[in-house]
Motif scaffolding. Structure first.
Motif, PDB file in Angstrom:
ATOM      1  N   SER A  25       1.146  16.204  -8.849  1.00  0.00           N
ATOM      2  CA  SER A  25       1.427  14.897  -8.270  1.00  0.00           C
ATOM      3  C   SER A  25       1.336  13.831  -9.358  1.00  0.00           C
ATOM      4  O   SER A  25       0.769  14.053 -10.420  1.00  0.00           O
ATOM      5  N   VAL A  26       1.930  12.691  -9.050  1.00  0.00           N
ATOM      6  CA  VAL A  26       1.914  11.547  -9.960  1.00  0.00           C
ATOM      7  C   VAL A  26       1.303  10.381  -9.194  1.00  0.00           C
ATOM      8  O   VAL A  26       1.689  10.104  -8.066  1.00  0.00           O
ATOM      9  N   ILE A  27       0.349   9.724  -9.820  1.00  0.00           N
ATOM     10  CA  ILE A  27      -0.236   8.521  -9.224  1.00  0.00           C
ATOM     11  C   ILE A  27       0.298   7.332 -10.013  1.00  0.00           C
ATOM     12  O   ILE A  27       0.090   7.231 -11.220  1.00  0.00           O
ATOM     13  N   ASP A  28       1.002   6.452  -9.324  1.00  0.00           N
ATOM     14  CA  ASP A  28       1.576   5.253  -9.936  1.00  0.00           C
ATOM     15  C   ASP A  28       0.512   4.160  -9.896  1.00  0.00           C
ATOM     16  O   ASP A  28       0.207   3.599  -8.844  1.00  0.00           O
ATOM     17  N   LEU A  29      -0.054   3.860 -11.057  1.00  0.00           N
ATOM     18  CA  LEU A  29      -1.155   2.897 -11.155  1.00  0.00           C
ATOM     19  C   LEU A  29      -0.708   1.504 -11.567  1.00  0.00           C
ATOM     20  O   LEU A  29      -1.546   0.598 -11.669  1.00  0.00           O
ATOM     21  N   GLU A  30       0.578   1.316 -11.821  1.00  0.00           N
ATOM     22  CA  GLU A  30       1.066   0.055 -12.391  1.00  0.00           C
ATOM     23  C   GLU A  30       0.582  -1.171 -11.629  1.00  0.00           C
ATOM     24  O   GLU A  30       0.222  -2.172 -12.238  1.00  0.00           O
ATOM     25  N   SER A  31       0.561  -1.093 -10.302  1.00  0.00           N
ATOM     26  CA  SER A  31       0.215  -2.290  -9.526  1.00  0.00           C
ATOM     27  C   SER A  31      -1.266  -2.388  -9.173  1.00  0.00           C
ATOM     28  O   SER A  31      -1.690  -3.389  -8.601  1.00  0.00           O
ATOM     29  N   TYR A  38       0.567   5.599 -15.235  1.00  0.00           N
ATOM     30  CA  TYR A  38       0.655   6.788 -14.391  1.00  0.00           C
ATOM     31  C   TYR A  38      -0.427   7.795 -14.744  1.00  0.00           C
ATOM     32  O   TYR A  38      -0.764   7.963 -15.915  1.00  0.00           O
ATOM     33  N   PHE A  39      -0.928   8.469 -13.720  1.00  0.00           N
ATOM     34  CA  PHE A  39      -1.702   9.693 -13.884  1.00  0.00           C
ATOM     35  C   PHE A  39      -0.791  10.824 -13.418  1.00  0.00           C
ATOM     36  O   PHE A  39      -0.169  10.720 -12.360  1.00  0.00           O
ATOM     37  N   VAL A  40      -0.734  11.889 -14.190  1.00  0.00           N
ATOM     38  CA  VAL A  40      -0.061  13.106 -13.759  1.00  0.00           C
ATOM     39  C   VAL A  40      -1.159  14.129 -13.530  1.00  0.00           C
ATOM     40  O   VAL A  40      -1.979  14.374 -14.415  1.00  0.00           O
ATOM     41  N   LEU A  41      -1.207  14.715 -12.325  1.00  0.00           N
ATOM     42  CA  LEU A  41      -2.237  15.676 -11.967  1.00  0.00           C
ATOM     43  C   LEU A  41      -1.597  17.021 -11.656  1.00  0.00           C
ATOM     44  O   LEU A  41      -0.555  17.074 -10.985  1.00  0.00           O
ATOM     45  N   THR A  42      -2.203  18.071 -12.144  1.00  0.00           N
ATOM     46  CA  THR A  42      -1.758  19.426 -11.822  1.00  0.00           C
ATOM     47  C   THR A  42      -2.943  20.350 -11.951  1.00  0.00           C
ATOM     48  O   THR A  42      -3.979  19.972 -12.502  1.00  0.00           O
ATOM     49  N   ASN A  43      -2.826  21.550 -11.420  1.00  0.00           N
ATOM     50  CA  ASN A  43      -3.867  22.531 -11.634  1.00  0.00           C
ATOM     51  C   ASN A  43      -3.266  23.886 -11.951  1.00  0.00           C
ATOM     52  O   ASN A  43      -2.106  24.153 -11.650  1.00  0.00           O
ATOM     53  N   GLY A  44      -4.090  24.695 -12.607  1.00  0.00           N
ATOM     54  CA  GLY A  44      -3.701  26.040 -12.973  1.00  0.00           C
ATOM     55  C   GLY A  44      -4.443  27.060 -12.130  1.00  0.00           C
ATOM     56  O   GLY A  44      -5.459  26.745 -11.522  1.00  0.00           O
ATOM     57  N   GLU A  45      -3.947  28.296 -12.145  1.00  0.00           N
ATOM     58  CA  GLU A  45      -4.581  29.373 -11.375  1.00  0.00           C
ATOM     59  C   GLU A  45      -5.871  29.849 -12.022  1.00  0.00           C
ATOM     60  O   GLU A  45      -6.697  30.464 -11.359  1.00  0.00           O
ATOM     61  N   SER A 113       4.096  13.206  -4.645  1.00  0.00           N
ATOM     62  CA  SER A 113       3.939  14.649  -4.815  1.00  0.00           C
ATOM     63  C   SER A 113       5.183  15.184  -5.498  1.00  0.00           C
ATOM     64  O   SER A 113       6.256  14.589  -5.439  1.00  0.00           O
ATOM     65  N   VAL A 114       5.035  16.311  -6.162  1.00  0.00           N
ATOM     66  CA  VAL A 114       6.126  16.849  -6.962  1.00  0.00           C
ATOM     67  C   VAL A 114       6.403  18.287  -6.528  1.00  0.00           C
ATOM     68  O   VAL A 114       5.469  19.071  -6.352  1.00  0.00           O
ATOM     69  N   THR A 115       7.681  18.594  -6.365  1.00  0.00           N
ATOM     70  CA  THR A 115       8.090  19.951  -6.030  1.00  0.00           C
ATOM     71  C   THR A 115       9.102  20.418  -7.050  1.00  0.00           C
ATOM     72  O   THR A 115      10.075  19.711  -7.334  1.00  0.00           O
ATOM     73  N   GLU A 116       8.873  21.589  -7.622  1.00  0.00           N
ATOM     74  CA  GLU A 116       9.797  22.185  -8.591  1.00  0.00           C
ATOM     75  C   GLU A 116      10.157  21.220  -9.716  1.00  0.00           C
ATOM     76  O   GLU A 116      11.314  21.083 -10.089  1.00  0.00           O
ATOM     77  N   GLY A 117       9.151  20.509 -10.246  1.00  0.00           N
ATOM     78  CA  GLY A 117       9.360  19.642 -11.392  1.00  0.00           C
ATOM     79  C   GLY A 117      10.075  18.337 -11.111  1.00  0.00           C
ATOM     80  O   GLY A 117      10.342  17.565 -11.996  1.00  0.00           O
ATOM     81  N   LYS A 118      10.377  18.080  -9.834  1.00  0.00           N
ATOM     82  CA  LYS A 118      11.089  16.856  -9.482  1.00  0.00           C
ATOM     83  C   LYS A 118      10.247  16.092  -8.456  1.00  0.00           C
ATOM     84  O   LYS A 118       9.843  16.648  -7.450  1.00  0.00           O
ATOM     85  N   PRO A 119      10.016  14.818  -8.694  1.00  0.00           N
ATOM     86  CA  PRO A 119       9.249  14.049  -7.724  1.00  0.00           C
ATOM     87  C   PRO A 119       9.969  14.000  -6.374  1.00  0.00           C
ATOM     88  O   PRO A 119      11.178  13.887  -6.321  1.00  0.00           O
ATOM     89  N   ASP A 120       9.193  14.159  -5.282  1.00  0.00           N
ATOM     90  CA  ASP A 120       9.765  14.018  -3.950  1.00  0.00           C
ATOM     91  C   ASP A 120      10.249  12.589  -3.720  1.00  0.00           C
ATOM     92  O   ASP A 120      11.205  12.353  -3.008  1.00  0.00           O
ATOM     93  N   THR A 121       9.560  11.641  -4.334  1.00  0.00           N
ATOM     94  CA  THR A 121       9.924  10.234  -4.271  1.00  0.00           C
ATOM     95  C   THR A 121      10.271   9.796  -5.689  1.00  0.00           C
ATOM     96  O   THR A 121       9.545  10.115  -6.610  1.00  0.00           O
TER      97      THR A 121
END
Length: 123
Positions: A25-31, A38-45, A113-121
């Motif tokens: 997921s990406v958190i848009d912190l600009e405002s 931006y924060f980019v968050l992900t996790n590994g197995e 939120s991000v699916t398959e490397g592309k932001p849903d929004t």
């Protein structure tokens, strides 16, 4: 090579997708903050995968002429932070991400939120 923060986020998402980062997921912190745009968050197995994700992001961005300012947490691999100035990448072990729940802490920000490397929004 200086890229806009949005382009850099998209490039980071591509790398994460290639290395199969989870629940990105990406958190848009600009405002809401001056910490970063931006924060980019992900996790590994696994702890090994969190390090692989971090290594690949660093390597790919260096090839693009974009260099890391700071790296924290790499030794343990539970929560790796990669600081690129306007963008901060957080790579978690799943349990660590659930414990710290940055999306809840930053709930006033726009979370994408991000699916398959592309932001849903769109960013």
């Amino acid at each position: 090579m200086a890229e806009s923060p949005k382009k850099l986020v998209k490039r980071i998402l591509e790398v994460i997708d290639d290395k199969i980062g989870e629940d990105t997921s990406v958190i848009d912190l600009e405002s809401v903050s001056t910490i970063a745009d931006y924060f980019v968050l992900t996790n590994g197995e696994s702890l090994r995968q969190t390090k692989v994700l971090a290594d690949e992001i660093i390597e790919q961005l260096e090839e693009d002429g974009i260099f890391l300012r700071n790296k924290e947490g790499y030794q343990t691999g539970k929560w790796i932070l990669l600081d690129y100035g306007d963008i901060v990448v957080h790579i978690f072990e799943k349990e660590t991400r659930e414990f710290y729940d940055l999306e809840k802490i930053w709930q006033d920000a726009k979370i994408i939120s991000v699916t398959e490397g592309k932001p849903d929004t769109p960013l």
